[in-house]
Design a protein around this motif. Sequence first.
Motif, PDB file in Angstrom:
ATOM      1  N   ASP A 155       1.002  -1.394   0.151  1.00 54.44           N
ATOM      2  CA  ASP A 155       0.271  -0.008  -0.483  1.00 54.44           C
ATOM      3  C   ASP A 155       1.082   1.323  -0.241  1.00 54.44           C
ATOM      4  OD1 ASP A 155       0.657   0.577   2.392  1.00 54.44           O
ATOM      5  OD2 ASP A 155      -0.914  -0.091   3.482  1.00 54.44           O
ATOM      6  N   THR A 156       0.555   2.405   0.128  1.00 48.99           N
ATOM      7  CA  THR A 156       0.726   3.379  -0.535  1.00 48.99           C
ATOM      8  C   THR A 156       1.673   4.352   1.186  1.00 48.99           C
ATOM      9  OG1 THR A 156      -1.138   4.593   0.457  1.00 48.99           O
ATOM     10  CG2 THR A 156      -0.291   4.467  -2.258  1.00 48.99           C
ATOM     11  N   ARG A 157       1.131   3.531   2.378  1.00 46.39           N
ATOM     12  CA  ARG A 157       1.935   3.277   3.062  1.00 46.39           C
ATOM     13  C   ARG A 157       3.360   2.935   3.550  1.00 46.39           C
ATOM     14  NH1 ARG A 157      -2.528   1.572   5.879  1.00 46.39           N
ATOM     15  NH2 ARG A 157      -2.099  -0.586   6.231  1.00 46.39           N
ATOM     16  N   PRO A 158       4.456   3.941   3.800  1.00 45.53           N
ATOM     17  CA  PRO A 158       6.167   3.967   3.321  1.00 45.53           C
ATOM     18  C   PRO A 158       6.316   2.579   4.420  1.00 45.53           C
ATOM     19  CG  PRO A 158       5.777   5.855   4.031  1.00 45.53           C
ATOM     20  CD  PRO A 158       4.617   5.562   3.556  1.00 45.53           C
ATOM     21  N   PRO A 159       6.867   1.552   3.810  1.00 47.29           N
ATOM     22  CA  PRO A 159       7.751   1.014   5.321  1.00 47.29           C
ATOM     23  C   PRO A 159       9.067   1.449   5.925  1.00 47.29           C
ATOM     24  CG  PRO A 159       8.475   0.317   2.576  1.00 47.29           C
ATOM     25  CD  PRO A 159       7.539   1.632   2.619  1.00 47.29           C
ATOM     26  N   PRO A 160       9.220   1.299   7.184  1.00 47.80           N
ATOM     27  CA  PRO A 160      10.100   1.783   8.089  1.00 47.80           C
ATOM     28  C   PRO A 160      11.381   2.235   7.808  1.00 47.80           C
ATOM     29  CG  PRO A 160       9.111   0.195   8.908  1.00 47.80           C
ATOM     30  CD  PRO A 160       8.601   0.289   8.266  1.00 47.80           C
ATOM     31  N   GLY A 161      11.546   3.776   7.796  1.00 48.11           N
ATOM     32  CA  GLY A 161      12.702   3.786   6.930  1.00 48.11           C
ATOM     33  C   GLY A 161      12.712   4.768   5.687  1.00 48.11           C
ATOM     34  N   TRP A 162      11.721   4.493   5.202  1.00 48.09           N
ATOM     35  CA  TRP A 162      11.178   5.361   3.577  1.00 48.09           C
ATOM     36  C   TRP A 162      10.868   6.487   4.188  1.00 48.09           C
ATOM     37  CZ3 TRP A 162      12.462   3.969  -0.841  1.00 48.09           C
ATOM     38  CH2 TRP A 162      13.012   2.665  -1.722  1.00 48.09           C
ATOM     39  N   THR A 163      10.685   7.335   3.248  1.00 45.31           N
ATOM     40  CA  THR A 163       9.538   8.440   2.912  1.00 45.31           C
ATOM     41  C   THR A 163       9.443   8.787   1.894  1.00 45.31           C
ATOM     42  OG1 THR A 163      10.900  10.018   4.446  1.00 45.31           O
ATOM     43  CG2 THR A 163       9.479  11.310   3.396  1.00 45.31           C
ATOM     44  N   VAL A 164       8.004   8.690   1.407  1.00 45.37           N
ATOM     45  CA  VAL A 164       7.466   8.856   0.347  1.00 45.37           C
ATOM     46  C   VAL A 164       6.414  10.523   0.435  1.00 45.37           C
ATOM     47  CG1 VAL A 164       5.587   7.860  -1.255  1.00 45.37           C
ATOM     48  CG2 VAL A 164       7.030   6.080   0.399  1.00 45.37           C
ATOM     49  N   ARG A 165       6.234  10.933  -0.317  1.00 48.74           N
ATOM     50  CA  ARG A 165       5.418  12.512  -0.700  1.00 48.74           C
ATOM     51  C   ARG A 165       5.015  12.717  -1.892  1.00 48.74           C
ATOM     52  NH1 ARG A 165       5.905  12.031   4.448  1.00 48.74           N
ATOM     53  NH2 ARG A 165       7.108  13.111   5.529  1.00 48.74           N
ATOM     54  N   THR A 166       3.830  13.437  -2.205  1.00 47.40           N
ATOM     55  CA  THR A 166       3.596  13.558  -3.076  1.00 47.40           C
ATOM     56  C   THR A 166       3.019  15.191  -3.107  1.00 47.40           C
ATOM     57  OG1 THR A 166       1.006  13.344  -2.503  1.00 47.40           O
ATOM     58  CG2 THR A 166       1.610  11.751  -4.102  1.00 47.40           C
ATOM     59  N   HIS A 167       3.527  15.745  -4.798  1.00 52.17           N
ATOM     60  CA  HIS A 167       2.927  17.310  -4.892  1.00 52.17           C
ATOM     61  C   HIS A 167       2.431  17.692  -5.774  1.00 52.17           C
ATOM     62  CE1 HIS A 167       6.542  17.309  -1.970  1.00 52.17           C
ATOM     63  NE2 HIS A 167       7.250  16.668  -2.430  1.00 52.17           N
ATOM     64  N   THR A 168       1.875  18.766  -6.145  1.00 55.99           N
ATOM     65  CA  THR A 168       1.774  18.931  -6.507  1.00 55.99           C
ATOM     66  C   THR A 168       2.025  20.294  -7.346  1.00 55.99           C
ATOM     67  OG1 THR A 168      -1.111  19.349  -5.610  1.00 55.99           O
ATOM     68  CG2 THR A 168      -0.948  20.411  -7.974  1.00 55.99           C
ATOM     69  N   LEU A 169       2.363  20.306  -9.402  1.00 55.41           N
ATOM     70  CA  LEU A 169       2.943  20.588  -9.967  1.00 55.41           C
ATOM     71  C   LEU A 169       2.265  21.856 -10.710  1.00 55.41           C
ATOM     72  CD1 LEU A 169       6.042  18.345 -10.273  1.00 55.41           C
ATOM     73  CD2 LEU A 169       5.821  19.838  -8.683  1.00 55.41           C
ATOM     74  N   THR A 170       2.631  22.428 -11.714  1.00 54.63           N
ATOM     75  CA  THR A 170       1.703  23.393 -12.964  1.00 54.63           C
ATOM     76  C   THR A 170       3.363  23.382 -14.055  1.00 54.63           C
ATOM     77  OG1 THR A 170       0.191  24.239 -11.692  1.00 54.63           O
ATOM     78  CG2 THR A 170       0.386  24.818 -13.569  1.00 54.63           C
ATOM     79  N   ALA A 171       2.617  22.801 -15.091  1.00 55.44           N
ATOM     80  CA  ALA A 171       3.463  23.232 -16.057  1.00 55.44           C
ATOM     81  C   ALA A 171       3.072  23.465 -17.536  1.00 55.44           C
ATOM     82  CB  ALA A 171       4.622  21.838 -16.487  1.00 55.44           C
ATOM     83  N   SER A 172       3.225  24.422 -18.427  1.00 54.19           N
ATOM     84  CA  SER A 172       2.286  25.184 -19.109  1.00 54.19           C
ATOM     85  C   SER A 172       0.619  25.074 -18.732  1.00 54.19           C
ATOM     86  CB  SER A 172       2.424  23.743 -20.673  1.00 54.19           C
ATOM     87  OG  SER A 172       3.830  23.545 -20.728  1.00 54.19           O
ATOM     88  N   GLU A 173       0.262  25.505 -18.306  1.00 54.45           N
ATOM     89  CA  GLU A 173      -0.607  25.621 -17.657  1.00 54.45           C
ATOM     90  C   GLU A 173      -1.514  24.282 -17.018  1.00 54.45           C
ATOM     91  OE1 GLU A 173      -2.947  28.653 -20.348  1.00 54.45           O
ATOM     92  OE2 GLU A 173      -1.063  29.891 -19.491  1.00 54.45           O
ATOM     93  N   THR A 174      -0.547  23.161 -17.245  1.00 53.01           N
ATOM     94  CA  THR A 174      -1.854  21.846 -16.812  1.00 53.01           C
ATOM     95  C   THR A 174      -1.307  21.295 -15.412  1.00 53.01           C
ATOM     96  OG1 THR A 174      -1.925  21.103 -18.442  1.00 53.01           O
ATOM     97  CG2 THR A 174      -1.517  19.823 -17.584  1.00 53.01           C
ATOM     98  N   THR A 175      -2.102  20.883 -14.618  1.00 50.90           N
ATOM     99  CA  THR A 175      -1.388  20.720 -13.163  1.00 50.90           C
ATOM    100  C   THR A 175      -1.052  19.038 -13.300  1.00 50.90           C
ATOM    101  OG1 THR A 175      -2.905  21.897 -12.111  1.00 50.90           O
ATOM    102  CG2 THR A 175      -2.536  20.476 -10.925  1.00 50.90           C
ATOM    103  N   TYR A 176       0.023  18.778 -12.346  1.00 50.98           N
ATOM    104  CA  TYR A 176       0.326  17.770 -12.648  1.00 50.98           C
ATOM    105  C   TYR A 176       0.425  16.914 -10.914  1.00 50.98           C
ATOM    106  CZ  TYR A 176       1.896  17.789 -16.766  1.00 50.98           C
ATOM    107  OH  TYR A 176       2.068  18.621 -18.546  1.00 50.98           O
ATOM    108  N   THR A 177       0.270  15.308 -10.615  1.00 49.69           N
ATOM    109  CA  THR A 177       0.740  15.268  -8.897  1.00 49.69           C
ATOM    110  C   THR A 177       1.607  14.243  -9.587  1.00 49.69           C
ATOM    111  OG1 THR A 177      -1.778  14.329  -8.784  1.00 49.69           O
ATOM    112  CG2 THR A 177       0.065  13.365  -7.628  1.00 49.69           C
ATOM    113  N   ALA A 178       2.755  14.633  -8.883  1.00 43.46           N
ATOM    114  CA  ALA A 178       4.061  14.361  -8.032  1.00 43.46           C
ATOM    115  C   ALA A 178       4.603  12.885  -7.411  1.00 43.46           C
ATOM    116  CB  ALA A 178       5.055  14.833  -9.179  1.00 43.46           C
ATOM    117  N   ALA A 179       5.137  12.022  -7.634  1.00 47.36           N
ATOM    118  CA  ALA A 179       5.424  11.645  -6.021  1.00 47.36           C
ATOM    119  C   ALA A 179       7.188  11.665  -6.011  1.00 47.36           C
ATOM    120  CB  ALA A 179       5.155  10.507  -5.852  1.00 47.36           C
TER     121      ALA A 179
END
Length: 191
Positions: A155-179
């Motif tokens: 699942d999306t919960r990272p195991p111990p010692g890991w960090t997983v983050r999502t971010h919202t980015l914009t390029a050319s007036e389009t919205t993206y989800t980055a992890a």
Amino acid sequence: MAYGSVSDWADRAPPLRGADAARLRGAAHPEVRARFLAARALLHRIVGTADLSYTSGGRPCLRGYAVSLSHTGDLVLVGLCTRARLTIGVDVERTDRQLDGPRFPGRMCTPGELARLARTPPDARNALLVRWWTSKEAYSKALGRGLGLDFTTFDTRPPPGWTVRTHTLTASETTYTAAVAIGPDSPKDTP
């Protein structure tokens, strides 16, 4: 993590050698070629080189850095980690990419995630699936497995010692989800 528009970076790529030159020759579609070149140009701008090597599993390597690349649409994303013994994976998708449908969630979600998805209001499901997908793909890339890892097994919960983050980015007036996924161990796969 750095990102930019493919349209801003594709024509700035340095001459490619070795495996990247061969990979570029093998990319038949012009949009794929442009994203490939933009990723190398942005990487070159950040660290002064784009001379990647690859593990036997296809994971990019760059001396002194853990590196991961992703691109979609007009966005290119570069993830770099300079700390020894850490690994990184990044992924990016258009936020409006349609993932909520009759079959796809069952191919990427654990049973617990499917239950959570069923409790999520319909108008929020697709955005949640895009966040989960990018998180899982970033983690899988950090492990050196990419799409070769069965996403229904974790699942999306990272195991111990890991960090997983999502971010919202914009390029050319389009919205993206980055992890971005950062973990403690480098994959054992060698260049």
